[in-house]
Design a protein around this motif. Structure first.
Motif, PDB file in Angstrom:
ATOM      1  N   SER A  21      -6.733 -35.853 -13.510  1.00 29.75           N
ATOM      2  CA  SER A  21      -7.841 -36.133 -12.608  1.00 29.75           C
ATOM      3  C   SER A  21      -8.331 -34.843 -11.978  1.00 29.75           C
ATOM      4  O   SER A  21      -7.553 -33.921 -11.741  1.00 29.75           O
ATOM      5  CB  SER A  21      -7.409 -37.093 -11.494  1.00 29.75           C
ATOM      6  OG  SER A  21      -6.994 -38.336 -12.014  1.00 29.75           O
ATOM      7  N   SER A  56     -23.355 -39.368 -18.206  1.00 29.72           N
ATOM      8  CA  SER A  56     -22.027 -39.419 -18.789  1.00 29.72           C
ATOM      9  C   SER A  56     -21.987 -38.993 -20.258  1.00 29.72           C
ATOM     10  O   SER A  56     -21.048 -39.351 -20.978  1.00 29.72           O
ATOM     11  CB  SER A  56     -21.425 -40.823 -18.640  1.00 29.72           C
ATOM     12  OG  SER A  56     -20.029 -40.802 -18.881  1.00 29.72           O
ATOM     13  N   SER A  71     -14.088 -38.935 -18.757  1.00 30.29           N
ATOM     14  CA  SER A  71     -14.908 -39.891 -18.031  1.00 30.29           C
ATOM     15  C   SER A  71     -15.083 -39.416 -16.593  1.00 30.29           C
ATOM     16  O   SER A  71     -14.430 -38.465 -16.167  1.00 30.29           O
ATOM     17  CB  SER A  71     -14.282 -41.285 -18.064  1.00 30.29           C
ATOM     18  OG  SER A  71     -13.014 -41.292 -17.433  1.00 30.29           O
ATOM     19  N   ARG A  72     -15.978 -40.085 -15.871  1.00 28.24           N
ATOM     20  CA  ARG A  72     -16.146 -39.733 -14.463  1.00 28.24           C
ATOM     21  C   ARG A  72     -16.439 -40.963 -13.629  1.00 28.24           C
ATOM     22  O   ARG A  72     -16.966 -41.955 -14.132  1.00 28.24           O
ATOM     23  CB  ARG A  72     -17.253 -38.685 -14.259  1.00 28.24           C
ATOM     24  CG  ARG A  72     -18.670 -39.232 -14.016  1.00 28.24           C
ATOM     25  CD  ARG A  72     -19.391 -39.541 -15.294  1.00 28.24           C
ATOM     26  NE  ARG A  72     -20.808 -39.805 -15.076  1.00 28.24           N
ATOM     27  CZ  ARG A  72     -21.332 -41.011 -14.882  1.00 28.24           C
ATOM     28  NH1 ARG A  72     -20.541 -42.090 -14.889  1.00 28.24           N
ATOM     29  NH2 ARG A  72     -22.635 -41.147 -14.711  1.00 28.24           N
ATOM     30  N   ASP A  73     -16.080 -40.892 -12.372  1.00 27.89           N
ATOM     31  CA  ASP A  73     -16.369 -41.926 -11.393  1.00 27.89           C
ATOM     32  C   ASP A  73     -17.222 -41.268 -10.324  1.00 27.89           C
ATOM     33  O   ASP A  73     -16.715 -40.506  -9.500  1.00 27.89           O
ATOM     34  CB  ASP A  73     -15.079 -42.492 -10.806  1.00 27.89           C
ATOM     35  CG  ASP A  73     -15.313 -43.686  -9.899  1.00 27.89           C
ATOM     36  OD1 ASP A  73     -16.337 -43.724  -9.194  1.00 27.89           O
ATOM     37  OD2 ASP A  73     -14.456 -44.592  -9.889  1.00 27.89           O
ATOM     38  N   LYS A  76     -16.326 -41.729  -6.621  1.00 28.18           N
ATOM     39  CA  LYS A  76     -15.114 -41.043  -6.193  1.00 28.18           C
ATOM     40  C   LYS A  76     -15.176 -39.534  -6.380  1.00 28.18           C
ATOM     41  O   LYS A  76     -14.209 -38.837  -6.068  1.00 28.18           O
ATOM     42  CB  LYS A  76     -13.906 -41.594  -6.949  1.00 28.18           C
ATOM     43  CG  LYS A  76     -13.604 -43.051  -6.665  1.00 28.18           C
ATOM     44  CD  LYS A  76     -12.382 -43.520  -7.432  1.00 28.18           C
ATOM     45  CE  LYS A  76     -12.056 -44.967  -7.127  1.00 28.18           C
ATOM     46  NZ  LYS A  76     -10.879 -45.442  -7.882  1.00 28.18           N
TER      47      LYS A  76
END
Length: 123
Positions: A21, A56, A71-73, A76
């Motif tokens: 992360s 994305s 991937s990304r959020d 957050k």
């Protein structure tokens, strides 16, 4: 300025999985790219995967696509790297990088960097 902090590194057996992360200190907006780089002792730093924040879209190093997933959020401010079917050659320090603009594949093109997290794959 954006501060980046990686987490999730560790020791894993060959064939195992690990998720890294990278969390940014603030929202980076749409026109921003983040990437994972890795560097093993004695080797040059190389890009592993990258993602453009807005839609994305992604880039993967050859031979990693299908085993690694980036991937990304957005909510957050976090980017992830899911690593599956790990091999010994994946052992390296993995660093998170960011830049304003498009995805690039050279380390010198990124302006923000985390301090890195160690990934060790045992044979």
């Amino acid at each position: 300025q954006v501060q980046l902090v990686e987490s999730g590194g560790g020791l894993v057996q060959t064939g195992g999985s690990l998720r890294l992360s990278c969390t940014a200190s603030r929202s980076v907006g749409g026109n921003f790219a983040m990437a994972w780089f890795r560097q093993a002792p004695g080797n040059e730093r190389e890009v592993v995967a990258a993602i453009w924040w807005f839609d994305s879209s992604t880039y993967y190093k050859e031979n990693l696509k299908g085993r690694f997933t980036i991937s990304r959020d957005v909510a957050k401010n976090t980017m992830y790297l899911e690593m599956n079917s790990l091999k010994a050659e994946a052992t390296a320090v993995y660093s998170c990088a960011g830049r304003t603009g498009n995805i690039m594949t050279l380390a010198r093109q990124y302006e923000y960097w985390g301090r890195g997290t160690q990934v060790t794959v045992s044979s």
